[in-house]
Design an enzyme around this catalytic site. Sequence first.
Site, short mmCIF file in Angstrom:
data_model
loop_
_atom_site.label_atom_id
_atom_site.label_comp_id
_atom_site.label_asym_id
_atom_site.label_seq_id
_atom_site.Cartn_x
_atom_site.Cartn_y
_atom_site.Cartn_z
N PRO A 211 0.76 -1.22 -0.06
CA PRO A 211 -0.09 0.06 -0.19
C PRO A 211 0.94 1.26 -0.14
O PRO A 211 2.07 1.02 0.41
CB PRO A 211 -0.85 -0.07 1.38
CG PRO A 211 -0.48 -1.16 1.89
CD PRO A 211 0.76 -2.02 1.16
N HIS A 431 -13.63 -10.33 17.49
CA HIS A 431 -14.27 -10.99 16.20
C HIS A 431 -13.18 -11.89 15.83
O HIS A 431 -13.50 -13.17 15.70
CB HIS A 431 -14.41 -9.88 15.15
CG HIS A 431 -14.87 -10.47 13.92
ND1 HIS A 431 -16.03 -10.44 13.43
CD2 HIS A 431 -14.14 -11.29 12.75
CE1 HIS A 431 -16.40 -11.07 12.04
NE2 HIS A 431 -15.21 -11.69 11.82
N GLU A 432 -11.94 -11.63 15.62
CA GLU A 432 -11.05 -12.61 15.20
C GLU A 432 -10.71 -13.69 16.33
O GLU A 432 -10.76 -14.85 15.99
CB GLU A 432 -9.58 -11.95 14.89
CG GLU A 432 -9.83 -11.11 13.83
CD GLU A 432 -10.28 -11.41 12.51
OE1 GLU A 432 -10.13 -12.82 12.26
OE2 GLU A 432 -10.96 -10.76 11.66
N HIS A 435 -13.50 -16.40 16.33
CA HIS A 435 -13.16 -17.32 15.24
C HIS A 435 -12.17 -18.28 15.86
O HIS A 435 -12.48 -19.73 15.94
CB HIS A 435 -12.45 -16.77 13.97
CG HIS A 435 -13.49 -16.12 13.03
ND1 HIS A 435 -14.59 -16.43 12.60
CD2 HIS A 435 -13.36 -14.88 12.55
CE1 HIS A 435 -15.13 -15.66 12.00
NE2 HIS A 435 -14.31 -14.72 11.65
#
Length: 610
Positions: A211, A431-432, A435
């Site tokens: 990036p 969130h991670e 999982h």
Amino acid sequence: MESTGSNNKKKPPRTLLYYYGLVFLTVLLFNWLIMPMLLSRQVTTANYSDFIDAVESGQVKQVQFSDTEIRYITEEGGYIRYFKTGVVDNPQLPQMLQERGITYTAEIPETPNLLLTILLSYGLPILIFSLIGRQVSKNMTARMGAGGLNIHGRGVAKVYKPDTDKKTFADVAGQEEAKEALQEIIDYLNDPKIYEEIGAKCPKGVLLVGPPGTGKTLMAKAVAGEANVPFFSISGSEFVEMFVGRGAAKVRELFDEANKQAPCIVFIDEIDTIGKKRDGQISGNDEREQTLNQLLTEMDGFESNKGVIILAATNRPEILDPALLRPGRFDRQVRMELPDLKGREDILRVHLAKVKTEGTIDVNLIARMTAGASGAQLANIVNEAALRAVRLGGRQVSTSDLVESVETVIAGAEKKNAILSEEEKRIVAYHEIGHALVAAKQSGAAPVQKITIVPRTSGALGYTMQVEEEEKSLVSKDDALQKLEVLCGGRAAEEVVFDIITTGASNDIERATEIARNMVTRYGMSENFGMMALQTGGNSYLGHSGQMNCSQETARLVDEEVRDIIRKAYTNAKTVLAENREIMDRLAAYLIEKETITGEEFMKILGEAA
Ligand code: ADP
Ligand code: MG
Ligand code: ZN
């Protein structure tokens, strides 16, 4: 066939010819139109009879004869006027003039100063143009940046000069993987003999991918600095923009010069501007295509043993022409990702070393505030802080200056370069972890290799890298259900902890739906339909989903069953996470602090808690 070889480059560049042509034309125009207007006064054409009248009435002061005309000057009430008239055979005229005491000549009465005329008509335009010309070439040189192109006095030869601004790996913080990958090239440039002896060829081209602001340009310079070789840099857009029709010639000149100075590094920034996929459209950009072709030819033409190594940078590798990426060209890619917490601390330190700081700076705090920031943004933050310190009359940069400037820079950058807020970071982390925790509770083994909440080039805010222990050809129904639960774990964690629903799970939802649908329509894992193929065709390799071949009614039932399967998996995931809330908090806190954790670290914390 026209040879594109060496005879072309001895011709002066076409644009310069145009330029001199233009100057020449303007000088001519000036002499034809403007000079006569300046030198001659307003001359009125009169009749011969008027002339005689004027002589008789005593207005005429001076007369000048030539073969084709008579020019005369009158004075009337203080006004001087200039006239001309045709020649009439009139032998009495001289006597008439003589009687009235009018001076008459057969020459131009006041000869304009010859030197002055020449100076005015040729010197002035040339002076003006050389001033403009110098300005133009100055602008061009400025646009090329330091070490860019110089137009020499002769106006023909262009020379690429190596960049003199030296950088080393010490200037590039973090990016260890990239440095490691580039070390080989430096070793080669330092001592090519070892490689030659064994018959190894150095890669010709290396593509730096990442990036914007991750230090690709900086890294390329540092490679040249480390290897202590000249560094030629040019940006892809310069090839195309600067002189229309000159892109290909410029590539050739650049490589000629580089070959002379070998070993050296040629750096092509923003290579995507010339290296875009050639789409074969008729209206395609000819200029760009020719430039690209020339680049490919040059890359194939030179022997890598000579020691010219080409680095190129892009943030859009996917749009590059495949021809550029073939073996022998840019066949190596080095990734430059956005820095994680530690990387950001290092970058801040590098830049803080260049300004005066006050006592101890809480670098860790600043790094934690800037999740997702690029190296360029961090450098900017330090600079903004220094500016702020000066504005407030201070002499040193303090931690609070830095904290303030984080906001300036980040607010300025807006969402363009997803810098996560503290709250977003927390949500992504949970969130991670959601999982990973669901996966760990199922198997008891390390479910993940790496969890990170550093935003990726792909646009993902975080990811959990899962590794299957062994490649599985057969997937059992239980496996599929477990996979579904893991996929639901992310959204479930968001709901358990924050009681909110975010957009972060869109990819999970897509994948979960596909698995559940395949279970029902392809693999006979459904309660209602059993071993009934409800979908045909499709190619799992190409990702085609195939055709439903059942009645509308059945299709509706399939949808319902898919929904139920996912719903059940989601409920299970939620239960697991709710039961392990404490561990989840601990894991999430650790991830928020470190931003990247390994599977081992994950298991260690999990083990401690049990
Ligand atoms: P890119 O070419 O990838 O867009 P640049 O090399 O132009 O990025 O980086 C711009 C500036 O950001 C550099 O000049 C440097 O000051 C700063 N920077 C970027 N990455 C780093 C890094 N890893 N270490 C130190 N400074 C960096
Ligand atoms: Mg750059
Ligand atoms: Zn997810």
